[in-house]
Design a protein around this motif. Structure first.
Motif, PDB file in Angstrom:
ATOM      1  N   ALA B 249       0.812  -1.221   0.000  1.00  0.00           N
ATOM      2  CA  ALA B 249       0.000   0.000   0.000  1.00  0.00           C
ATOM      3  C   ALA B 249       0.847   1.272   0.000  1.00  0.00           C
ATOM      4  O   ALA B 249       0.349   2.343  -0.355  1.00  0.00           O
ATOM      5  CB  ALA B 249      -0.946  -0.003   1.195  1.00  0.00           C
ATOM      6  N   LEU B 263      -2.911  -3.135  -1.099  1.00  0.00           N
ATOM      7  CA  LEU B 263      -4.008  -2.597  -1.891  1.00  0.00           C
ATOM      8  C   LEU B 263      -4.387  -3.628  -2.950  1.00  0.00           C
ATOM      9  O   LEU B 263      -3.529  -4.061  -3.721  1.00  0.00           O
ATOM     10  CB  LEU B 263      -3.573  -1.297  -2.555  1.00  0.00           C
ATOM     11  CG  LEU B 263      -4.709  -0.511  -3.233  1.00  0.00           C
ATOM     12  CD1 LEU B 263      -5.496   0.271  -2.180  1.00  0.00           C
ATOM     13  CD2 LEU B 263      -4.141   0.438  -4.277  1.00  0.00           C
ATOM     14  N   LEU B 280      -8.430  -1.867   0.663  1.00  0.00           N
ATOM     15  CA  LEU B 280      -7.181  -2.030   1.407  1.00  0.00           C
ATOM     16  C   LEU B 280      -7.327  -3.248   2.312  1.00  0.00           C
ATOM     17  O   LEU B 280      -8.274  -3.340   3.102  1.00  0.00           O
ATOM     18  CB  LEU B 280      -6.929  -0.764   2.236  1.00  0.00           C
ATOM     19  CG  LEU B 280      -5.535  -0.584   2.807  1.00  0.00           C
ATOM     20  CD1 LEU B 280      -4.491  -0.466   1.697  1.00  0.00           C
ATOM     21  CD2 LEU B 280      -5.498   0.645   3.697  1.00  0.00           C
ATOM     22  N   THR B 282      -5.726  -5.034   5.328  1.00  0.00           N
ATOM     23  CA  THR B 282      -4.774  -4.718   6.394  1.00  0.00           C
ATOM     24  C   THR B 282      -4.785  -5.816   7.448  1.00  0.00           C
ATOM     25  O   THR B 282      -5.816  -6.017   8.101  1.00  0.00           O
ATOM     26  CB  THR B 282      -5.141  -3.377   7.067  1.00  0.00           C
ATOM     27  OG1 THR B 282      -5.295  -2.393   6.046  1.00  0.00           O
ATOM     28  CG2 THR B 282      -4.053  -2.937   8.018  1.00  0.00           C
ATOM     29  N   GLU B 288      -2.009   0.863  10.943  1.00  0.00           N
ATOM     30  CA  GLU B 288      -2.141   1.574   9.664  1.00  0.00           C
ATOM     31  C   GLU B 288      -1.670   3.012   9.830  1.00  0.00           C
ATOM     32  O   GLU B 288      -2.135   3.732  10.705  1.00  0.00           O
ATOM     33  CB  GLU B 288      -3.623   1.521   9.257  1.00  0.00           C
ATOM     34  CG  GLU B 288      -3.924   2.168   7.952  1.00  0.00           C
ATOM     35  CD  GLU B 288      -2.985   1.676   6.874  1.00  0.00           C
ATOM     36  OE1 GLU B 288      -2.106   2.461   6.493  1.00  0.00           O
ATOM     37  OE2 GLU B 288      -3.107   0.518   6.438  1.00  0.00           O
TER      38      GLU B 288
END
Lengths: 290, 290
Positions: B249, B263, B280, B282, B288
């Motif tokens: 990302a 991403l 996204l 995660t 983040e």
């Protein structure tokens, strides 16, 4: 004089000054090895601004020869003393890793005739990218209202003007007259690398520019003829120029006739040192906008 | 709402507002054809800033297909009404000749992996140059403290972040969540060009992203497997994607394993309209930073 090494430090120092009532921040961008040319820019900045920031940064991105970068004179302690004596308020002296940290990936490129003539050939196509990128960053880092450049680097000044206008950077660009030594040689940090003999030889460059001015003042407007005079003076002085160019002072497009303001520019190697210089030929009835 | 058409007009309006006590100027850059996604950016700007500037400019430099530029929806009167109803303070709607006057010659280029993946192939190498150049100019023209972008254009947001950091532009970049219609389709000005049938087909794109989220939430971290799920959903919906990509990302370098924020991005043509979307992924133990 406050010395700052980081973009955030420079920005904070300028913000603090603005809080204290400063309204006109002037930047004098330099690569150090300060001489009277730089100090004349400081005086101009003191005249036009109420806070004077000088940056000292030998910008690796604008050197296309590694040997030139390595041999570029560096004398930070002496420069700081000169800046302080000249009453610079803030000295911004970052390391390359501060301006170009890991992952840095942005280039500001000015295209068109402006970056395709004169210095483009001798210094390589990336030279003006390096200039435009670092100047954009310096102007924005210190939030400069005005920035002061030497007319000796006339093409650089025009590239910076173009970039600032195109990107709407809110900084006024001021070009200051070239400062010369007694022998006429334009001040340059590279002059210290000239031997005494080379130095005497180099003085043919300003003499050649004077010959152009004289010929033009006497009514000669044909570039071919003025060019021949300039080359004759250089040759007589033992200098084989890299270029002797006559370009429109705004567009940098070569001209054959001096009808508007025309920049007469010379580049020449003397020994291992590459020197540039120029003069502006302005017909008396042309109103100069610079 | 004040409407301004020139850089000098925009700058003067913002300066006046600052004189009147405004300290945080927020910019919402758009290409018009406003939808709820844009209006969510305006709300974010109202939350974080005390003066909201919206720009409407269909930037020719970021279109690499002339037909796409020509067909891009334009509805300035309707947009102005929507902006005013959303309580935008200043609408900056310049003509191309105002931002790019004769002689304009500057390009801001972001290099590296960020501009070599995903959209680079489909939109051409000049697309992100056009984005970086116009965004730099808009941020500087309106002296923005903060600018608000939609996460739908995730790669654009990262290019802008990179450019702003590299050039020390003093603007904070805020990415706002993608706004979706009831069928999940990400809002886009180009959606109006979809027929009813194409629109139904396009809804497979957000369903495919959901499939990626679900697979990942259930513990699948191998990109190969998540990729297969996404392609399966798209194929079932009648969509042959231009790309389905999984990239780090931050760096936008392709990954094989979802270990940090990744991403997942899709581009696909539905009829004549090229659509992009992303989500996204995660890992729960990754903090983040965006």
């Amino acid at each position: 004089m406050k010395i700052v090494r980081s973009v955030s430090g420079a920005r904070a120092a300028v913000r603090l000054a603005r809080t204290d009532g400063v309204t006109r921040v002037g930047l004098v961008p330099t690569m150090g090895a300060l001489h009277d040319g730089h100090l004349s820019l400081v005086r101009a900045a003191q005249h036009g601004s109420d806070l004077v920031v000088m940056s000292i940064f030998v910008n690796p991105k604008q050197f296309t020869e590694l040997s030139d970068l390595e041999r570029y004179p560096r004398q930070e302690a002496a420069d700081a003393a000169l800046a302080e004596a000249a009453r610079v308020d803030i000295l911004f002296a970052p390391e390359p890793s501060e301006l170009y940290p890991d992952g840095f990936a942005t280039t500001v490129h000015v295209g068109g005739p402006l970056t395709q003539t004169l210095e483009a050939a001798g210094r390589g196509p990336e030279h003006f990218d390096g200039v435009a990128t670092v100047v954009a960053k310096l102007l924005l880092a210190v939030d400069a209202d005005t920035a002061y450049f030497g007319q000796k680097d006339a093409q650089q000044v025009m590239v910076v003007r173009r970039m600032v206008a195109d990107l709407s950077i809110p900084t006024e660009i001021v070009a200051c007259p070239t400062v010369r030594d007694a022998d006429g040689l334009a001040m340059s940090s590279r002059n210290v690398r000239l031997s005494a003999e080379e130095r005497a030889q180099a003085a043919a460059i300003p003499r050649a520019l004077e010959a152009a001015e004289t010929a033009f003042a006497l009514g000669e407007t044909r570039v071919e003829h003025v060019h021949a005079r300039v080359v004759a003076v250089l040759t007589a002085g033992g200098i084989a120029p890299e270029y002797v160019a006559f370009v429109d002072a705004d567009s940098f497009v070569p001209v054959a006739e001096i009808a508007g303001p025309v920049l007469c520019a010379i580049a020449a190697r003397v020994g291992a040192v590459r020197l540039i210089d120029n003069t502006l030929l302005t017909p008396p009835d042309v109103i100069e906008e610079h």
